[in-house]
Write a protein that holds these residues in place. Structure first.
Motif, PDB file in Angstrom:
ATOM      1  N   GLU A   3       2.814  -8.532   6.750  1.00  0.00           N
ATOM      2  CA  GLU A   3       1.581  -8.914   7.449  1.00  0.00           C
ATOM      3  C   GLU A   3       0.373  -8.195   6.840  1.00  0.00           C
ATOM      4  O   GLU A   3      -0.669  -8.809   6.588  1.00  0.00           O
ATOM      5  CB  GLU A   3       1.694  -8.571   8.930  1.00  0.00           C
ATOM      6  N   SER A   4       0.513  -6.910   6.566  1.00  0.00           N
ATOM      7  CA  SER A   4      -0.590  -6.134   5.986  1.00  0.00           C
ATOM      8  C   SER A   4      -0.925  -6.628   4.582  1.00  0.00           C
ATOM      9  O   SER A   4      -2.098  -6.728   4.212  1.00  0.00           O
ATOM     10  CB  SER A   4      -0.231  -4.646   5.952  1.00  0.00           C
ATOM     11  N   TRP A   5       0.087  -6.936   3.786  1.00  0.00           N
ATOM     12  CA  TRP A   5      -0.135  -7.422   2.416  1.00  0.00           C
ATOM     13  C   TRP A   5      -0.901  -8.739   2.437  1.00  0.00           C
ATOM     14  O   TRP A   5      -1.870  -8.923   1.703  1.00  0.00           O
ATOM     15  CB  TRP A   5       1.197  -7.574   1.699  1.00  0.00           C
ATOM     16  N   LYS A   6      -0.478  -9.658   3.305  1.00  0.00           N
ATOM     17  CA  LYS A   6      -1.156 -10.950   3.406  1.00  0.00           C
ATOM     18  C   LYS A   6      -2.591 -10.773   3.900  1.00  0.00           C
ATOM     19  O   LYS A   6      -3.506 -11.440   3.432  1.00  0.00           O
ATOM     20  CB  LYS A   6      -0.391 -11.883   4.343  1.00  0.00           C
ATOM     21  N   GLY A  37       4.190   4.167   5.620  1.00  0.00           N
ATOM     22  CA  GLY A  37       3.689   2.882   5.169  1.00  0.00           C
ATOM     23  C   GLY A  37       3.316   1.918   6.257  1.00  0.00           C
ATOM     24  O   GLY A  37       3.536   2.204   7.423  1.00  0.00           O
ATOM     25  N   PRO A  38       2.750   0.805   5.854  1.00  0.00           N
ATOM     26  CA  PRO A  38       2.317   0.476   4.499  1.00  0.00           C
ATOM     27  C   PRO A  38       1.232   1.446   4.009  1.00  0.00           C
ATOM     28  O   PRO A  38       0.445   1.959   4.790  1.00  0.00           O
ATOM     29  CB  PRO A  38       1.754  -0.935   4.597  1.00  0.00           C
ATOM     30  N   ILE A  39       1.259   1.678   2.720  1.00  0.00           N
ATOM     31  CA  ILE A  39       0.363   2.630   2.068  1.00  0.00           C
ATOM     32  C   ILE A  39      -0.706   1.863   1.291  1.00  0.00           C
ATOM     33  O   ILE A  39      -0.417   0.856   0.658  1.00  0.00           O
ATOM     34  CB  ILE A  39       1.137   3.518   1.057  1.00  0.00           C
ATOM     35  N   LEU A  40      -1.932   2.358   1.303  1.00  0.00           N
ATOM     36  CA  LEU A  40      -3.018   1.786   0.517  1.00  0.00           C
ATOM     37  C   LEU A  40      -3.694   2.946  -0.212  1.00  0.00           C
ATOM     38  O   LEU A  40      -4.027   3.954   0.410  1.00  0.00           O
ATOM     39  CB  LEU A  40      -4.014   1.087   1.451  1.00  0.00           C
ATOM     40  N   TRP A  48      -5.175   8.279  -0.495  1.00  0.00           N
ATOM     41  CA  TRP A  48      -4.051   7.455  -0.057  1.00  0.00           C
ATOM     42  C   TRP A  48      -4.076   7.377   1.463  1.00  0.00           C
ATOM     43  O   TRP A  48      -4.211   8.388   2.142  1.00  0.00           O
ATOM     44  CB  TRP A  48      -2.732   8.073  -0.516  1.00  0.00           C
ATOM     45  N   TYR A  49      -3.961   6.153   1.968  1.00  0.00           N
ATOM     46  CA  TYR A  49      -3.956   5.911   3.411  1.00  0.00           C
ATOM     47  C   TYR A  49      -2.569   5.470   3.855  1.00  0.00           C
ATOM     48  O   TYR A  49      -1.896   4.715   3.157  1.00  0.00           O
ATOM     49  CB  TYR A  49      -4.945   4.803   3.771  1.00  0.00           C
ATOM     50  N   GLY A  50      -2.170   5.905   5.042  1.00  0.00           N
ATOM     51  CA  GLY A  50      -0.892   5.491   5.614  1.00  0.00           C
ATOM     52  C   GLY A  50      -1.097   4.716   6.896  1.00  0.00           C
ATOM     53  O   GLY A  50      -2.185   4.736   7.486  1.00  0.00           O
ATOM     54  N   GLY A  51      -0.040   4.034   7.323  1.00  0.00           N
ATOM     55  CA  GLY A  51      -0.105   3.257   8.553  1.00  0.00           C
ATOM     56  C   GLY A  51      -1.086   2.115   8.488  1.00  0.00           C
ATOM     57  O   GLY A  51      -1.797   1.832   9.447  1.00  0.00           O
ATOM     58  N   VAL A  56      -6.435  -1.328  10.335  1.00  0.00           N
ATOM     59  CA  VAL A  56      -6.732  -0.143   9.519  1.00  0.00           C
ATOM     60  C   VAL A  56      -7.263  -0.577   8.157  1.00  0.00           C
ATOM     61  O   VAL A  56      -8.227  -0.004   7.642  1.00  0.00           O
ATOM     62  CB  VAL A  56      -5.483   0.756   9.373  1.00  0.00           C
ATOM     63  N   ILE A  57      -6.650  -1.588   7.570  1.00  0.00           N
ATOM     64  CA  ILE A  57      -7.112  -2.104   6.279  1.00  0.00           C
ATOM     65  C   ILE A  57      -8.566  -2.537   6.378  1.00  0.00           C
ATOM     66  O   ILE A  57      -9.377  -2.235   5.497  1.00  0.00           O
ATOM     67  CB  ILE A  57      -6.220  -3.271   5.799  1.00  0.00           C
ATOM     68  N   ASP A  58      -8.919  -3.227   7.457  1.00  0.00           N
ATOM     69  CA  ASP A  58     -10.299  -3.684   7.610  1.00  0.00           C
ATOM     70  C   ASP A  58     -11.256  -2.498   7.670  1.00  0.00           C
ATOM     71  O   ASP A  58     -12.318  -2.526   7.047  1.00  0.00           O
ATOM     72  CB  ASP A  58     -10.431  -4.559   8.851  1.00  0.00           C
TER      73      ASP A  58
END
Length: 81
Positions: A3-6, A37-40, A48-51, A56-58
């Motif tokens: 879901e996070s990747w998409k 993870g997921p890690i960015l 490096w970001y976790g969770g 969070v990505i936004d």
């Protein structure tokens, strides 16, 4: 994780960040920190970001990439540590 990747793929396209030449998405398997993870990772900042859920990505895209302010509460590693 899927879901996070998409979500990342879609948001980068919406924000026209993929085509700028500065954002590259790379999907890899566990790098020995899978539990966070997921890690960015944001390079060359070395943060490096976790969770990384879609929410969070936004925040990372809007606060870190757009405004240069790391989202401290999700940082799991940085080159300054």
């Amino acid at each position: 994780m899927v879901e996070s990747w998409k979500y990342l793929k879609r948001r980068l396209k919406e924000l026209k960040l993929e085509k700028r030449g500065g954002v590259v998405r790379v999907k890899i398997s566990c790098v020995d920190i899978c539990r966070g993870g997921p890690i960015l990772a944001i390079m060359p900042d070395g943060i490096w970001y976790g969770g990384c859920t879609p929410a969070v990505i936004d925040r990372i895209l809007m606060e870190h990439l757009a405004n240069g302010k790391p989202v401290e509460e999700y940082v799991i590693a940085s080159k300054s540590l």
